[in-house]
Design an enzyme around this catalytic site. Structure first.
Site, PDB file in Angstrom:
ATOM      1  N   ARG A  63      19.870 -15.189  12.584  1.00 44.11           N
ATOM      2  CA  ARG A  63      19.861 -13.720  12.514  1.00 44.11           C
ATOM      3  C   ARG A  63      19.519 -13.068  13.854  1.00 44.11           C
ATOM      4  O   ARG A  63      19.706 -11.857  13.997  1.00 44.11           O
ATOM      5  CB  ARG A  63      18.887 -13.244  11.435  1.00 44.11           C
ATOM      6  CG  ARG A  63      19.380 -13.522  10.032  1.00 44.11           C
ATOM      7  CD  ARG A  63      18.504 -12.852   8.982  1.00 44.11           C
ATOM      8  NE  ARG A  63      19.154 -12.796   7.690  1.00 44.11           N
ATOM      9  CZ  ARG A  63      18.910 -13.621   6.669  1.00 44.11           C
ATOM     10  NH1 ARG A  63      18.025 -14.587   6.799  1.00 44.11           N
ATOM     11  NH2 ARG A  63      19.549 -13.472   5.529  1.00 44.11           N
ATOM     12  N   VAL A  79      11.002 -24.368  15.762  1.00 43.95           N
ATOM     13  CA  VAL A  79      11.553 -24.431  17.125  1.00 43.95           C
ATOM     14  C   VAL A  79      11.707 -23.006  17.678  1.00 43.95           C
ATOM     15  O   VAL A  79      12.243 -22.125  17.004  1.00 43.95           O
ATOM     16  CB  VAL A  79      12.913 -25.162  17.137  1.00 43.95           C
ATOM     17  CG1 VAL A  79      13.473 -25.230  18.555  1.00 43.95           C
ATOM     18  CG2 VAL A  79      12.759 -26.570  16.560  1.00 43.95           C
ATOM     19  N   LYS A 109       9.650 -23.025  10.128  1.00 43.24           N
ATOM     20  CA  LYS A 109       9.946 -21.614  10.442  1.00 43.24           C
ATOM     21  C   LYS A 109       9.926 -20.796   9.157  1.00 43.24           C
ATOM     22  O   LYS A 109       9.419 -19.686   9.118  1.00 43.24           O
ATOM     23  CB  LYS A 109      11.307 -21.542  11.118  1.00 43.24           C
ATOM     24  CG  LYS A 109      12.122 -20.322  10.804  1.00 43.24           C
ATOM     25  CD  LYS A 109      12.094 -19.355  11.939  1.00 43.24           C
ATOM     26  CE  LYS A 109      12.741 -18.026  11.667  1.00 43.24           C
ATOM     27  NZ  LYS A 109      13.883 -18.010  10.818  1.00 43.24           N
ATOM     28  N   HIS A 128      21.640 -23.598  15.539  1.00 43.50           N
ATOM     29  CA  HIS A 128      20.892 -23.503  16.785  1.00 43.50           C
ATOM     30  C   HIS A 128      20.004 -24.748  16.858  1.00 43.50           C
ATOM     31  O   HIS A 128      20.091 -25.635  15.992  1.00 43.50           O
ATOM     32  CB  HIS A 128      20.090 -22.197  16.838  1.00 43.50           C
ATOM     33  CG  HIS A 128      19.267 -21.932  15.607  1.00 43.50           C
ATOM     34  ND1 HIS A 128      18.209 -22.729  15.235  1.00 43.50           N
ATOM     35  CD2 HIS A 128      19.360 -20.985  14.634  1.00 43.50           C
ATOM     36  CE1 HIS A 128      17.674 -22.281  14.118  1.00 43.50           C
ATOM     37  NE2 HIS A 128      18.368 -21.217  13.716  1.00 43.50           N
ATOM     38  N   GLY A 183      12.685 -26.620   7.740  1.00 42.15           N
ATOM     39  CA  GLY A 183      11.920 -26.174   8.902  1.00 42.15           C
ATOM     40  C   GLY A 183      10.682 -25.389   8.494  1.00 42.15           C
ATOM     41  O   GLY A 183      10.704 -24.619   7.530  1.00 42.15           O
ATOM     42  N   GLY A 192      16.982 -25.211  16.146  1.00 41.56           N
ATOM     43  CA  GLY A 192      16.140 -25.427  14.956  1.00 41.56           C
ATOM     44  C   GLY A 192      16.865 -26.306  13.949  1.00 41.56           C
ATOM     45  O   GLY A 192      16.325 -27.302  13.455  1.00 41.56           O
ATOM     46  N   HIS A 193      18.127 -25.938  13.648  1.00 42.41           N
ATOM     47  CA  HIS A 193      18.917 -26.760  12.725  1.00 42.41           C
ATOM     48  C   HIS A 193      19.107 -28.168  13.298  1.00 42.41           C
ATOM     49  O   HIS A 193      19.006 -29.170  12.577  1.00 42.41           O
ATOM     50  CB  HIS A 193      20.304 -26.152  12.521  1.00 42.41           C
ATOM     51  CG  HIS A 193      20.313 -24.787  11.900  1.00 42.41           C
ATOM     52  ND1 HIS A 193      20.660 -23.654  12.594  1.00 42.41           N
ATOM     53  CD2 HIS A 193      20.030 -24.383  10.636  1.00 42.41           C
ATOM     54  CE1 HIS A 193      20.598 -22.615  11.784  1.00 42.41           C
ATOM     55  NE2 HIS A 193      20.222 -23.019  10.597  1.00 42.41           N
TER      56      HIS A 193
HETATM   57  P1  AMP Z   1      19.015 -21.412   7.579  1.00 51.23           P
HETATM   58  O1  AMP Z   1      20.366 -21.884   8.030  1.00 51.23           O
HETATM   59  O2  AMP Z   1      18.462 -20.285   8.395  1.00 51.23           O
HETATM   60  O3  AMP Z   1      18.945 -21.178   6.084  1.00 51.23           O
HETATM   61  O4  AMP Z   1      18.016 -22.614   7.846  1.00 51.23           O
HETATM   62  C1  AMP Z   1      18.301 -23.915   7.422  1.00 51.23           C
HETATM   63  C2  AMP Z   1      17.105 -24.789   7.695  1.00 51.23           C
HETATM   64  O5  AMP Z   1      16.808 -24.755   9.087  1.00 51.23           O
HETATM   65  C3  AMP Z   1      15.836 -24.324   6.965  1.00 51.23           C
HETATM   66  O6  AMP Z   1      15.113 -25.459   6.527  1.00 51.23           O
HETATM   67  C4  AMP Z   1      15.090 -23.595   8.054  1.00 51.23           C
HETATM   68  O7  AMP Z   1      13.691 -23.576   7.862  1.00 51.23           O
HETATM   69  C5  AMP Z   1      15.462 -24.409   9.262  1.00 51.23           C
HETATM   70  N1  AMP Z   1      15.273 -23.608  10.467  1.00 51.23           N
HETATM   71  C6  AMP Z   1      15.833 -22.403  10.755  1.00 51.23           C
HETATM   72  N2  AMP Z   1      15.358 -21.942  11.920  1.00 51.23           N
HETATM   73  C7  AMP Z   1      14.463 -22.859  12.370  1.00 51.23           C
HETATM   74  C8  AMP Z   1      13.626 -22.949  13.514  1.00 51.23           C
HETATM   75  N3  AMP Z   1      13.598 -22.014  14.443  1.00 51.23           N
HETATM   76  N4  AMP Z   1      12.847 -24.039  13.635  1.00 51.23           N
HETATM   77  C9  AMP Z   1      12.853 -25.022  12.696  1.00 51.23           C
HETATM   78  N5  AMP Z   1      13.610 -24.989  11.594  1.00 51.23           N
HETATM   79  C10 AMP Z   1      14.415 -23.930  11.436  1.00 51.23           C
END
Ligand code: AMP
Length: 299
Positions: A187, A176, A149, A34, A147, A36-37
């Site tokens: 999720r 984000v 987050k 998304h 992130g 954020g990534h």
């Molecule tokens: P994940 O795939 O959920 O393990 O997240 C991978 C990376 O993306 C991690 O460093 C998270 O903190 C970051 N991340 C996930 N969601 C967000 C968001 N909404 N804003 C900023 N970074 C994010």
């Protein structure tokens, strides 16, 4: 963009890039991208010559009964998104490639993993630090983008890198949000329509807590109570915790001063939502970091 599955191939590519004077940027993820990534990929692209994004749904960081099997996946969509962000290498290993033998070595960071998400997910951060240490070892000297987050994860990874003298510069990036304030998360795909409509209460609650601090509140319990009361009004959310901690080492606080993290988690149907705000307090002055709102809704 090169898509790789093999550890040795990724290691060679990163070594070659550095030998040629290139800087390597690493973005570790579990995929189902998304905004954020994508914001992490853009930050890595801006600062480095070789951008490596990893996708690995790491079994070690899921507890028994958690959503490992249900975790959303879309490799084709992720490849297209990473390519559009100028990513050079997408590393998407199998579980057998990352853990060819049953793991006997675990990286454990103490203290920073206590409480917050560590309380409800007691094995989670050991899984995160073990896989991130492996990725740092495979990629080698680099900047790694995480992130805010996942604020506790960022603090834990920073601490691990410092304690173990890992040659990695850990870079924290803004949280984000969806246009309605919900923190973006893979999720969120678990939410029903009614649950999705209820979800913004968590970010609203944190914003109300931040507003109270800006207005002069300095008692941690009073601030977290605002989050508890706001979320209690929404029956679809069960608050798991709301806490105020010192931002760098996550030490518990009674009175708020300096850089403070106010973090919360709530269960909504099948999804566990986490969110936070960071407040920098100098006397009566407060700077609130509420994250950034994207225009590109994903839910
Ligand atoms: P994940 O795939 O959920 O393990 O997240 C991978 C990376 O993306 C991690 O460093 C998270 O903190 C970051 N991340 C996930 N969601 C967000 C968001 N909404 N804003 C900023 N970074 C994010």
């Amino acid at each position: 963009m090169i898509v790789l599955e093999r550890v040795a191939e990724l290691r060679d590519l990163c070594d070659d890039a550095r030998r040629d004077g290139g800087r390597v940027g690493l973005v570790p993820t579990m995929g189902f991208f998304h905004e954020g990534h994508r914001s992490l990929m853009r930050a890595a692209y801006a600062d480095n010559d070789l951008v490596v994004v990893t996708i690995f749904v790491n079994p070690l960081q899921f507890g028994a009964g958690e959503d490992l099997d249900a975790y959303p996946r879309d490799l084709a969509g992720d490849i297209a998104a990473a390519e559009a962000e100028g990513v050079d290498v997408l590393f998407a290993p199998t579980v057998a490639e990352m853990y060819p033998e049953p793991t006997t070595t675990t990286v454990h960071v103490a203290d920073v993993t206590d409480g917050l998400c560590g309380a409800a997910r007691p094995t989670h951060f050991d899984g995160v630090t073990t896989v991130v240490a492996k990725l740092f070892s495979i990629v080698g000297p680099c900047r790694a983008y995480f992130g805010r987050k996942d604020a506790q994860q960022l603090a834990v990874v920073r601490r691990m890198a410092a304690d173990l003298n890992l040659p990695v510069d850990v870079v924290g990036c803004p949280l984000v949000r969806e246009p309605d304030g919900v923190a973006m998360s893979s999720r969120n795909a678990y939410l029903t329509e009614a649950e999705r409509a209820a979800a913004p209460v968590l970010s609203r609650a944190l914003r109300a807590a931040a507003d109270a601090v800006v207005a002069g509140e300095r008692e941690a319990a009073a601030v977290t109570n605002i989050v508890e009361r706001t979320v209690a009004d929404e029956p679809l959310l069960q608050l798991e915790y709301a806490e105020a901690r010192r931002a760098d080492d996550l030490a518990p606080l009674e009175r708020l001063d300096g850089e403070v993290l106010v973090a919360a988690a709530a269960q909504v149907g099948e999804a566990r939502l986490i969110d936070n705000v960071t407040l920098t307090i100098y006397g009566a002055e407060v700077e609130a970091d509420l994250g950034v709102v994207t225009e590109k809704a994903s839910t």
